[in-house]
Design an enzyme around this catalytic site. Sequence first.
Site, PDB file in Angstrom:
ATOM      1  N   LYS A  54     -48.268 -30.338  11.812  1.00  0.00           N
ATOM      2  CA  LYS A  54     -47.268 -30.258  12.880  1.00  0.00           C
ATOM      3  C   LYS A  54     -46.323 -29.072  12.679  1.00  0.00           C
ATOM      4  O   LYS A  54     -45.782 -28.531  13.641  1.00  0.00           O
ATOM      5  CB  LYS A  54     -46.465 -31.555  12.940  1.00  0.00           C
ATOM      6  CG  LYS A  54     -47.281 -32.770  13.365  1.00  0.00           C
ATOM      7  CD  LYS A  54     -47.718 -32.658  14.808  1.00  0.00           C
ATOM      8  CE  LYS A  54     -48.458 -33.908  15.247  1.00  0.00           C
ATOM      9  NZ  LYS A  54     -48.807 -33.875  16.690  1.00  0.00           N
ATOM     10  N   LYS A  55     -46.116 -28.667  11.430  1.00  0.00           N
ATOM     11  CA  LYS A  55     -45.209 -27.548  11.158  1.00  0.00           C
ATOM     12  C   LYS A  55     -45.869 -26.186  11.369  1.00  0.00           C
ATOM     13  O   LYS A  55     -45.238 -25.156  11.113  1.00  0.00           O
ATOM     14  CB  LYS A  55     -44.671 -27.659   9.723  1.00  0.00           C
ATOM     15  CG  LYS A  55     -43.650 -28.779   9.562  1.00  0.00           C
ATOM     16  CD  LYS A  55     -43.131 -28.860   8.146  1.00  0.00           C
ATOM     17  CE  LYS A  55     -42.012 -29.883   8.027  1.00  0.00           C
ATOM     18  NZ  LYS A  55     -42.398 -31.237   8.407  1.00  0.00           N
ATOM     19  N   LEU A  56     -47.098 -26.172  11.853  1.00  0.00           N
ATOM     20  CA  LEU A  56     -47.701 -24.916  12.280  1.00  0.00           C
ATOM     21  C   LEU A  56     -47.143 -24.456  13.622  1.00  0.00           C
ATOM     22  O   LEU A  56     -47.544 -23.410  14.141  1.00  0.00           O
ATOM     23  CB  LEU A  56     -49.225 -25.082  12.390  1.00  0.00           C
ATOM     24  CG  LEU A  56     -49.977 -25.206  11.059  1.00  0.00           C
ATOM     25  CD1 LEU A  56     -51.441 -25.552  11.310  1.00  0.00           C
ATOM     26  CD2 LEU A  56     -49.870 -23.908  10.268  1.00  0.00           C
TER      27      LEU A  56
END
Length: 541
Positions: A37-39
């Site tokens: 998700k932190k991409l």
Amino acid sequence: SVDGWRDKSIRNAHIPRWHLALFQFQIFLVYFYAGIKKLDPDWLTGNSMIYLHEHWVFAPFHYILTPEQVNLYIVHYGGFAFDFLEGIVLFFDVTRPIGLAFGGYFHLSNACMFNIGIFPYAMLATLPIFCRPDWPKKLIIRLQKRWQSHFILEPPADYSAPDCYYSDENRSKCSRQETADKQHLKLSNSTQESIACPAKLGIRRFTRKNKFTMLALSGYIALQLFLPFSHNVTKGYTGWDDHGLYGYSWDMMVHTWATQHVRVKVVDLSNGEQFFLKPNSFISGPSKINQRWNSHPDMIKQYAVCIGRHVKKLGIKQPAVYFDIWKSMNRRFKQRTVDPDVDLLAAPWSPFTKAQWMMPLLNDLTWWRSKMVELDSELLDDDLSLSTNYVADFPGLALENFVPASFRVNLTVLQGKVRVHVGHRGNYVVVNQTAILPSNKTHEVRVVSKEPASYYYLFRNTTLNEMINEANETKNQNETIEGKADRPHFNPIKLFFIRIVRYFYLKGSMYFHITNNTINAISNIMRNCNCDQNSPSIAKP
């Protein structure tokens, strides 16, 4: 375990490997999917948790890095690397100590920075499940003998569980070892029977029960892999930026929200009367919970139905409910999230269809984010009495704002074209033009261009500015008095009383301005603003 303590027959026995592997898989997903998700581009550019680097947890990094570097490299890059790699690092014996150390620091830091209940402590407690199963025994054998007697420290029997699968290779190897042990130890018949019986346990091939268990586990694993992306199916719950909100989507740390204001309007369709409610009029509970409903489409719909049901009890025969919600995500422009012209009481909503009354995120204006930082550094210049507010709006829609008497406000257009109305008159403002807005008046900014328009307000708090100037003058006078050559001859008692008088003067001036501004605001609310005929003047910046 508790069941082993209660039933001695299953004490110190093998368990199927999938029991532990399932827990490890579940915790691995928590880390790995958080990294996936932190991409998000907002996270990788350092625009998600923009104020987190100011927390004292990151104080040691400020000795070697600038605040901007701590925000980008430690908070964002470091957070992404930890979540993406932590589950992988914990699986291998060589890297596991590193994973345990960083995991402990990470979860304890979260407990200090966020009010998220037991979650960081629960994650901290799950770290040992990645270690070898015999790690508790290695700790217990270091205790005193009297404490060791309360635990079972010998290894379990080779075949000690009837529902475990043992390969033929392991069975033959174990049988040879078992025979050698019997001959070496010359065990009694009773003891031999106690060891020979467990060797008959275990299964050689998968039974129907095992196949059903594998099928159930496969379904459970598939469900866990799907849930973080379930908002692509349940689109009725997705936010105005097409991302899932909390729940199983795991986007809550990636997006930082700032709410400008929420307006709730109720119209009686039977007679056309309009009423404005406080946003949380029919919501009880902590203020943090009260702020969540305006981010979730399903909660917005539910609250509109709730308002309609309550206002009917107050005499409104045919209510229509309209919301005007303004938010900013990750330092973007503040913009509408809900169409203010849609009656949400009658608007459709489905769990599997995106709510058409949710406004789209203005991604085309995201590039202004870095420009806004530059504008703030130029406009504010460390002046505490100045502040800015960046706004973007859709064509044909209007924003109403009231300027208090103690503020001096300018409006400058960055993109598009707007019409600024004060009363019944107005002027057009285009790119790089500035409108000087009158104080103690209500104005309307309507977008008249075909594309969305963006603009910013520059506020000057005159009351705060006067207080700062008075404080600076007082400081300069004190420095002048203390710096005089005849300072030893100056009466210290007189200087003490002068400072007391100035202190109470500043306090009285502050309360006077607050009272005066409050009275002006109340009188302006009671006055009919539509009678105002003044119009804003236009000036180049």
